[in-house]
Motif scaffolding. Structure first.
Motif, mmCIF file in Angstrom:
data_model
loop_
_atom_site.group_PDB
_atom_site.id
_atom_site.type_symbol
_atom_site.label_atom_id
_atom_site.label_comp_id
_atom_site.label_asym_id
_atom_site.label_seq_id
_atom_site.Cartn_x
_atom_site.Cartn_y
_atom_site.Cartn_z
ATOM 1 N N MET A 88 9.132 17.297 6.225
ATOM 2 C CA MET A 88 9.618 15.919 6.157
ATOM 3 C C MET A 88 8.595 14.958 6.744
ATOM 4 N N SER A 89 8.275 13.938 5.973
ATOM 5 C CA SER A 89 7.578 12.788 6.518
ATOM 6 C C SER A 89 8.658 11.751 6.769
ATOM 7 N N SER A 90 9.097 11.615 7.992
ATOM 8 C CA SER A 90 10.234 10.715 8.238
ATOM 9 C C SER A 90 9.824 9.256 8.240
ATOM 10 N N LYS A 91 8.540 9.004 7.920
ATOM 11 C CA LYS A 91 8.042 7.638 7.817
ATOM 12 C C LYS A 91 8.557 6.926 6.560
ATOM 13 N N LYS A 92 9.241 7.671 5.688
ATOM 14 C CA LYS A 92 9.751 7.043 4.454
ATOM 15 C C LYS A 92 11.266 6.836 4.581
ATOM 16 N N ASP A 93 12.031 7.761 3.950
ATOM 17 C CA ASP A 93 13.495 7.676 3.985
ATOM 18 C C ASP A 93 14.066 7.281 5.348
ATOM 19 N N LEU B 210 0.852 -1.195 0.000
ATOM 20 C CA LEU B 210 0.000 0.000 0.000
ATOM 21 C C LEU B 210 0.883 1.238 0.000
ATOM 22 N N THR B 211 1.874 1.228 0.843
ATOM 23 C CA THR B 211 2.732 2.405 0.976
ATOM 24 C C THR B 211 4.082 2.012 1.571
ATOM 25 N N ASP B 212 5.033 2.896 1.374
ATOM 26 C CA ASP B 212 6.336 2.750 2.042
ATOM 27 C C ASP B 212 6.385 3.684 3.251
ATOM 28 N N VAL C 214 9.549 12.794 -6.911
ATOM 29 C CA VAL C 214 8.147 13.128 -7.146
ATOM 30 C C VAL C 214 7.296 11.855 -7.107
ATOM 31 N N ASN C 215 6.557 11.745 -6.041
ATOM 32 C CA ASN C 215 5.748 10.556 -5.778
ATOM 33 C C ASN C 215 4.734 10.312 -6.901
ATOM 34 N N MET C 216 3.919 11.345 -7.197
ATOM 35 C CA MET C 216 2.800 11.144 -8.118
ATOM 36 C C MET C 216 3.265 10.934 -9.568
ATOM 37 N N HIS D 60 3.899 15.482 14.076
ATOM 38 C CA HIS D 60 3.557 14.059 14.185
ATOM 39 C C HIS D 60 3.865 13.302 12.908
ATOM 40 N N GLN D 61 3.759 13.950 11.752
ATOM 41 C CA GLN D 61 4.212 13.373 10.486
ATOM 42 C C GLN D 61 4.287 14.484 9.453
ATOM 43 N N GLY D 62 4.489 14.130 8.174
ATOM 44 C CA GLY D 62 4.735 15.149 7.153
ATOM 45 C C GLY D 62 3.643 16.196 7.043
ATOM 46 N N ARG D 63 2.398 15.766 7.058
ATOM 47 C CA ARG D 63 1.318 16.728 6.814
ATOM 48 C C ARG D 63 1.177 17.734 7.945
ATOM 49 N N GLY D 64 1.630 17.382 9.126
ATOM 50 C CA GLY D 64 1.638 18.345 10.229
ATOM 51 C C GLY D 64 2.558 19.521 9.887
ATOM 52 N N ALA D 65 3.696 19.217 9.299
ATOM 53 C CA ALA D 65 4.644 20.252 8.884
ATOM 54 C C ALA D 65 4.087 21.049 7.705
ATOM 55 N N GLU D 66 3.403 20.356 6.784
ATOM 56 C CA GLU D 66 2.811 21.045 5.624
ATOM 57 C C GLU D 66 1.756 22.052 6.089
ATOM 58 N N HIS D 67 0.984 21.639 7.049
ATOM 59 C CA HIS D 67 -0.054 22.505 7.595
ATOM 60 C C HIS D 67 0.561 23.802 8.126
ATOM 61 N N VAL E 240 -1.276 2.451 -10.690
ATOM 62 C CA VAL E 240 -1.361 1.646 -9.465
ATOM 63 C C VAL E 240 0.052 1.558 -8.916
ATOM 64 N N ARG E 241 0.196 1.905 -7.649
ATOM 65 C CA ARG E 241 1.528 1.918 -7.067
ATOM 66 C C ARG E 241 1.765 0.655 -6.251
ATOM 67 N N LEU E 242 2.824 -0.058 -6.610
ATOM 68 C CA LEU E 242 3.303 -1.187 -5.803
ATOM 69 C C LEU E 242 4.465 -0.616 -5.004
ATOM 70 N N HIS F 201 11.152 22.592 0.480
ATOM 71 C CA HIS F 201 11.559 21.281 -0.024
ATOM 72 C C HIS F 201 10.746 20.185 0.682
ATOM 73 N N ASP F 202 9.991 19.432 -0.083
ATOM 74 C CA ASP F 202 9.358 18.236 0.477
ATOM 75 C C ASP F 202 10.412 17.130 0.384
ATOM 76 N N MET F 203 11.095 16.882 1.512
ATOM 77 C CA MET F 203 12.290 16.021 1.481
ATOM 78 C C MET F 203 12.000 14.589 1.925
ATOM 79 N N THR F 204 10.740 14.192 1.748
ATOM 80 C CA THR F 204 10.294 12.878 2.173
ATOM 81 C C THR F 204 11.192 11.727 1.699
ATOM 82 N N ARG F 205 11.643 11.798 0.437
ATOM 83 C CA ARG F 205 12.487 10.714 -0.105
ATOM 84 C C ARG F 205 13.770 11.277 -0.701
ATOM 85 N N VAL F 206 14.410 12.177 0.037
ATOM 86 C CA VAL F 206 15.582 12.883 -0.510
ATOM 87 C C VAL F 206 16.775 11.952 -0.718
HETATM 88 N N1 F0G Z 1 4.961 14.361 0.715
HETATM 89 C C1 F0G Z 1 5.126 13.213 0.033
HETATM 90 C C2 F0G Z 1 5.921 13.224 -1.218
HETATM 91 C C3 F0G Z 1 4.548 12.029 0.497
HETATM 92 O O1 F0G Z 1 4.723 10.915 -0.188
HETATM 93 C C4 F0G Z 1 3.784 12.066 1.691
HETATM 94 C C5 F0G Z 1 3.114 10.871 2.177
HETATM 95 C C6 F0G Z 1 3.642 13.282 2.375
HETATM 96 C C7 F0G Z 1 4.247 14.396 1.851
HETATM 97 C C8 F0G Z 1 2.829 13.402 3.618
HETATM 98 O O2 F0G Z 1 3.461 12.822 4.683
HETATM 99 O O3 F0G Z 1 1.963 10.910 5.310
HETATM 100 O O4 F0G Z 1 3.749 11.724 6.842
HETATM 101 O O5 F0G Z 1 1.741 13.076 6.467
HETATM 102 N N2 F0G Z 1 2.954 9.863 1.470
HETATM 103 C C9 F0G Z 1 2.376 8.612 1.861
HETATM 104 C C10 F0G Z 1 2.388 7.700 0.670
HETATM 105 C C11 F0G Z 1 1.062 8.712 2.519
HETATM 106 O O6 F0G Z 1 1.822 6.606 0.774
HETATM 107 O O7 F0G Z 1 2.968 8.035 -0.372
HETATM 108 P P1 F0G Z 1 2.674 12.086 5.890
#
Ligand code: F0G
Length: 459
Positions: free
Chosen positions: A256-261, A51-53, A187-189, A100-107, A406-408, A216-221
């Motif tokens: 940063m969403s540190s749940k990835k990198d 579903l996700t990384d 770029v995720n999308m 708490h995660q990336g979107r908290g910082a985006e907000h 579809v993302r694997l 910088h959205d550095m989620t996967r830098v």
């Molecule tokens: N930016 C990117 C490029 C992301 O991929 C995500 C999350 C976020 C921001 C938001 O971070 O989830 O910690 O609030 N992507 C997940 C995904 C949900 O499955 O690609 P978040």
């Protein structure tokens, strides 16, 4: 020079989590109950979870040990200072606000920098990032190069921005209406596509000229840095940590969403260089997340994150991480499966428009394909197409993105090469019976980020 070896993992497995195999009959029932939305499946009903990384990677023994070092003081936890020091050292940013995660910082950054009527150009949208920009009164403008929208185009840096598109926007609305350019690595999308440092440097020059910031959205830098090392000549002898540092140094701040990198299960941060922005962010975080030295994270989570950041920029780690994704991608290509090319760094993106050409986009080909793969093997994937793109705010019509995918998504350090083989075999089986597959209709649609909770029925 070390001898060349395969991408094999630079670790051994110390603990495992058993998963259970399900029958096809069970999966059909589970999927119906989940409204044909893989987000609504129970984890227990999933065999291989792609579903996700995000938040799904395996922590190292060092990170787990870090959990035991948690200083759970409400204020001034020592783990916060360790995290701050690590972010300064590896990412260059001066000031850190945990979230708490990336979107908290985006907000928070959107609320601070965007005024009603502003424009936020970016290298393709991301769902939560764009929504926060809109909620703050801004309008997102896509300035990624055209190649990014073409799943067949072999451009090596499809995440690059088109500076002409940015110049045209500046001419049209004026630099005063553009608080910052939103740049994602990778770029995720677009299918996990990287940006080049050459392009980022040129963007820095142009934005400096107009007094526009880069956030910088550095989620996967680190993954992006690996692609720069592989494909940008000037950087082939630089290590990942150096490239990551240079990318960050060219920008004014990061979410940063540190749940990835960084391979933690939860956490993120906002990092900036401007003390005034930091002051506002530090004040705002106490409203929405928590005190500025924990911002929604436990002390132990900040410790695991600090350790994860160091691990994420190790060359051997990132080579194996991306190597595994490429292994699956190359296998699918050899089978003739239509995927986004070049192969991205965090997952394989199936081109649903080409996979299921007989299903109209408003009958949700990618959503359908994700459902069919789950039924076949219990592999859970994610739609990244018309459902994710949501509706146009003004007309109320669906947005029709050119990419219907579809993302694997491959979690880090979790699955083996044999799992990759099972995934490829399942996609191939679905591909063989593609002509018999019918689309879906949406029967429930939430207002925000509809892909998470929408429900469907078979047509
Ligand atoms: N930016 C990117 C490029 C992301 O991929 C995500 C999350 C976020 C921001 C938001 O971070 O989830 O910690 O609030 N992507 C997940 C995904 C949900 O499955 O690609 P978040």
């Amino acid at each position: 020079m070390e001898k060349k070896r395969s991408w094999a993992e630079p670790y051994k497995i110390k603990m495992v989590e058993p998963v259970f195999m399900t029958t096809e009959k069970h999966r059909i029932e589970a999927l119906e109950e989940a409204g044909y939305n893989t987000f609504l499946l129970k984890s227990e009903d999933v065999y291989i979870d792609l579903l996700t990384d995000s938040g799904t990677s395996a922590m190292s023994d060092r990170q787990w040990a870090g959990l035991m070092m948690g200083d759970e003081a409400y204020a001034g936890s020592r783990n916060f200072y360790h995290l701050e020091e690590t972010i300064r050292k590896y990412y260059s940013y001066k000031y850190v606000v945990p979230t708490h995660q990336g979107r908290g910082a985006e907000h928070i950054i959107s609320k601070i920098l965007i005024k009603e009527g502003d424009y936020i150009p970016g290298n393709m949208y991301f769902t939560t990032t764009k929504l926060h920009q809109e909620l703050a009164g801004g309008k997102f403008v896509d300035i990624v190069i055209d190649e990014a929208h073409d799943p067949e185009c072999l451009h090596k840096f499809k995440g690059d921005t088109d500076l002409k598109k940015l110049e045209a926007l500046i001419d049209k609305v004026g630099a005063g209406k553009i608080p910052y350019v939103s740049i994602a690595t990778t770029v995720n999308m677009a299918g996990g596509q990287p940006i080049s440092l050459g392009n980022l440097k040129a963007l820095r020059k142009l934005t400096n000229k107009h007094g526009i910031k880069i956030i910088h959205d550095m989620t996967r830098v680190a993954e992006n840095a690996f692609m720069i090392q592989q494909n940008e000549d000037e950087y082939k002898d630089k290590c990942i940590a150096e490239i990551v540092y240079e990318i960050c140094s060219l920008t004014d701040g990061a979410t940063m969403s540190s749940k990835k990198d960084a391979m933690v299960n939860i956490g993120g941060f906002l990092a900036v260089n401007d003390p005034e922005i930091f002051d506002k962010a530090r004040n705002m975080v106490v409203i929405y997340e928590g005190l500025h030295t924990y911002g929604g994270m436990a002390g132990r989570d900040m410790e695991a994150l600090a350790i994860g950041i160091k691990e994420s920029v190790q060359d051997d780690h990132i080579r194996a991480r991306v190597g595994q994704v490429f292994y699956l991608g190359e296998k699918l290509l050899a089978m003739g499966i239509p995927i986004v090319k070049p192969i991205g760094t965090h997952g394989i993106f199936l081109n649903a428009k080409k996979f299921l050409p007989h299903i109209r986009q408003d009958e949700f080909p990618a959503q359908t394909l994700a459902a069919e793969i789950y039924i076949d093997s219990g592999v859970r994937s994610m739609e990244r197409g018309i459902v994710s793109a949501g509706r146009n705010k003004e007309t109320g019509e669906h947005n029709y993105p050119s990419l219907e995918l579809v993302r694997l998504t491959i979690p880090r350090r979790v699955y083996t090469q044999a799992h990759m083989d099972v995934i490829a075999e399942s996609v191939q089986r679905v591909y063989e019976r593609r002509d018999s597959i019918r689309g879906l209709k949406m029967v429930y649609e939430p207002e925000y980020l509809r892909f998470f909770q929408a429900r469907f029925k078979k047509l």
